[in-house]
Design a protein around this motif. Structure first.
Motif, PDB file in Angstrom:
ATOM      1  N   ASN A   1       0.841  -1.200   0.000  1.00  0.00           N
ATOM      2  CA  ASN A   1       0.000   0.000   0.000  1.00  0.00           C
ATOM      3  C   ASN A   1       0.879   1.254   0.000  1.00  0.00           C
ATOM      4  O   ASN A   1       2.107   1.163  -0.044  1.00  0.00           O
ATOM      5  CB  ASN A   1      -1.009  -0.028   1.157  1.00  0.00           C
ATOM      6  CG  ASN A   1      -0.379   0.071   2.528  1.00  0.00           C
ATOM      7  OD1 ASN A   1       0.805   0.382   2.676  1.00  0.00           O
ATOM      8  ND2 ASN A   1      -1.183  -0.201   3.554  1.00  0.00           N
ATOM      9  N   THR A   2       0.245   2.405   0.056  1.00  0.00           N
ATOM     10  CA  THR A   2       0.976   3.676  -0.042  1.00  0.00           C
ATOM     11  C   THR A   2       1.867   3.934   1.167  1.00  0.00           C
ATOM     12  O   THR A   2       2.775   4.758   1.100  1.00  0.00           O
ATOM     13  CB  THR A   2       0.002   4.860  -0.223  1.00  0.00           C
ATOM     14  OG1 THR A   2      -0.979   4.813   0.825  1.00  0.00           O
ATOM     15  CG2 THR A   2      -0.697   4.785  -1.574  1.00  0.00           C
TER      16      THR A   2
ATOM     17  N   LEU B   1       0.715  -5.977   1.677  1.00  0.00           N
ATOM     18  CA  LEU B   1      -0.599  -6.540   1.975  1.00  0.00           C
ATOM     19  C   LEU B   1      -0.650  -8.033   1.670  1.00  0.00           C
ATOM     20  O   LEU B   1      -1.433  -8.762   2.252  1.00  0.00           O
ATOM     21  CB  LEU B   1      -1.682  -5.814   1.172  1.00  0.00           C
ATOM     22  CG  LEU B   1      -1.810  -4.308   1.427  1.00  0.00           C
ATOM     23  CD1 LEU B   1      -2.836  -3.704   0.495  1.00  0.00           C
ATOM     24  CD2 LEU B   1      -2.164  -4.036   2.874  1.00  0.00           C
TER      25      LEU B   1
ATOM     26  N   TYR C   1      -7.852   2.825  -6.950  1.00  0.00           N
ATOM     27  CA  TYR C   1      -7.151   2.086  -5.900  1.00  0.00           C
ATOM     28  C   TYR C   1      -5.795   1.531  -6.350  1.00  0.00           C
ATOM     29  O   TYR C   1      -4.901   1.375  -5.525  1.00  0.00           O
ATOM     30  CB  TYR C   1      -8.009   0.923  -5.388  1.00  0.00           C
ATOM     31  CG  TYR C   1      -9.326   1.383  -4.830  1.00  0.00           C
ATOM     32  CD1 TYR C   1      -9.381   2.151  -3.668  1.00  0.00           C
ATOM     33  CD2 TYR C   1     -10.518   1.068  -5.460  1.00  0.00           C
ATOM     34  CE1 TYR C   1     -10.591   2.594  -3.152  1.00  0.00           C
ATOM     35  CE2 TYR C   1     -11.736   1.501  -4.949  1.00  0.00           C
ATOM     36  CZ  TYR C   1     -11.767   2.263  -3.802  1.00  0.00           C
ATOM     37  OH  TYR C   1     -12.963   2.711  -3.300  1.00  0.00           O
TER      38      TYR C   1
ATOM     39  N   THR D   1       1.247  -1.321  -6.451  1.00  0.00           N
ATOM     40  CA  THR D   1       1.048  -0.380  -5.358  1.00  0.00           C
ATOM     41  C   THR D   1      -0.415   0.015  -5.358  1.00  0.00           C
ATOM     42  O   THR D   1      -0.961   0.436  -6.392  1.00  0.00           O
ATOM     43  CB  THR D   1       1.923   0.871  -5.519  1.00  0.00           C
ATOM     44  OG1 THR D   1       3.298   0.466  -5.626  1.00  0.00           O
ATOM     45  CG2 THR D   1       1.772   1.802  -4.335  1.00  0.00           C
TER      46      THR D   1
ATOM     47  N   ASP E   1      -3.731   2.001  -3.188  1.00  0.00           N
ATOM     48  CA  ASP E   1      -4.186   2.923  -2.177  1.00  0.00           C
ATOM     49  C   ASP E   1      -5.248   2.171  -1.365  1.00  0.00           C
ATOM     50  O   ASP E   1      -6.446   2.261  -1.633  1.00  0.00           O
ATOM     51  CB  ASP E   1      -4.780   4.174  -2.824  1.00  0.00           C
ATOM     52  CG  ASP E   1      -5.148   5.252  -1.823  1.00  0.00           C
ATOM     53  OD1 ASP E   1      -4.883   5.052  -0.610  1.00  0.00           O
ATOM     54  OD2 ASP E   1      -5.702   6.280  -2.240  1.00  0.00           O
ATOM     55  N   TRP E   2      -4.755   1.353  -0.416  1.00  0.00           N
ATOM     56  CA  TRP E   2      -5.631   0.434   0.312  1.00  0.00           C
ATOM     57  C   TRP E   2      -5.123   0.286   1.740  1.00  0.00           C
ATOM     58  O   TRP E   2      -3.972  -0.097   1.966  1.00  0.00           O
ATOM     59  CB  TRP E   2      -5.622  -0.924  -0.390  1.00  0.00           C
ATOM     60  CG  TRP E   2      -6.809  -1.761  -0.059  1.00  0.00           C
ATOM     61  CD1 TRP E   2      -6.867  -2.810   0.810  1.00  0.00           C
ATOM     62  CD2 TRP E   2      -8.128  -1.623  -0.589  1.00  0.00           C
ATOM     63  NE1 TRP E   2      -8.132  -3.332   0.854  1.00  0.00           N
ATOM     64  CE2 TRP E   2      -8.941  -2.619  -0.002  1.00  0.00           C
ATOM     65  CE3 TRP E   2      -8.714  -0.737  -1.488  1.00  0.00           C
ATOM     66  CZ2 TRP E   2     -10.281  -2.771  -0.296  1.00  0.00           C
ATOM     67  CZ3 TRP E   2     -10.062  -0.883  -1.791  1.00  0.00           C
ATOM     68  CH2 TRP E   2     -10.825  -1.889  -1.194  1.00  0.00           C
TER      69      TRP E   2
END
Length: 169
Positions: free
Chosen positions: A112-113, A118, A150, A162, A164-165
């Motif tokens: 993730n960012t 994850l 996302y 990558t 956004d989660w």
């Protein structure tokens, strides 16, 4: 074709059609007749593999039916039920920009960012609206929509995505 190449499961043989060796195919492709684009298939079952040549194919009532070289009667065709149909990854047409084959996304690492890993993409699901990445890892199973909102980057060379989660999504 060599054993060192990546084979991608594209469907399976679900039954027979008629008495002349025709097979009914369950295709795991966007369009069932996409399998007809490949003249050479590998059939796999129980760890055993067999290369075959596609002789003819058609769709009838929304179902893919094929005839393989050397499979000329119902008994020979029936013996192939349950075999997975595999195509060499190198035979795929190049994907358009910002488009990816599912086979290429499976196995990629998703971070993730915040730089937290994850997990790894184990599968994808088709929901109708968009595809969804199934990510398995130390934070459990995550279902991440494969849309630009996302998914920020997909880097084929390093096999990373990558997203956004957040961990709590």
């Amino acid at each position: 074709m060599t054993d060192s190449q990546q084979w991608v499961a594209m469907g399976y043989i679900k039954g027979v059609f008629g008495v002349k060796g025709w097979l009914k195919i369950a295709a795991d492709t966007e369009y069932a007749d996409s399998l007809l684009d490949y003249s050479e298939w590998r059939l796999s079952k129980n760890g055993l593999h067999r290369n075959v040549i596609l002789e003819a194919g058609k769709t009838a009532n929304g179902e893919l039916q094929v005839k393989l070289e050397g499979i000329d009667n119902r008994d020979e065709a029936f013996a192939l039920r349950g075999h997975t149909i595999e195509i060499p990854r190198e035979a795929f047409a190049p994907a358009d920009e910002d488009e990816y084959y599912w086979a290429d996304l499976v196995g990629m690492t998703v971070t993730n960012t915040e730089g937290i890993t994850l997990g790894m993409v184990t599968n994808l699901m088709e929901t109708g609206a968009h595809d969804v990445l199934v990510v398995e890892g130390g934070y459990g199973r995550k279902l991440i929509p494969f849309v630009s909102q996302y998914i920020l980057t997909v880097t084929a060379d390093s096999k990373t995505i990558t997203a956004d989660w957040g961990l709590d999504y």
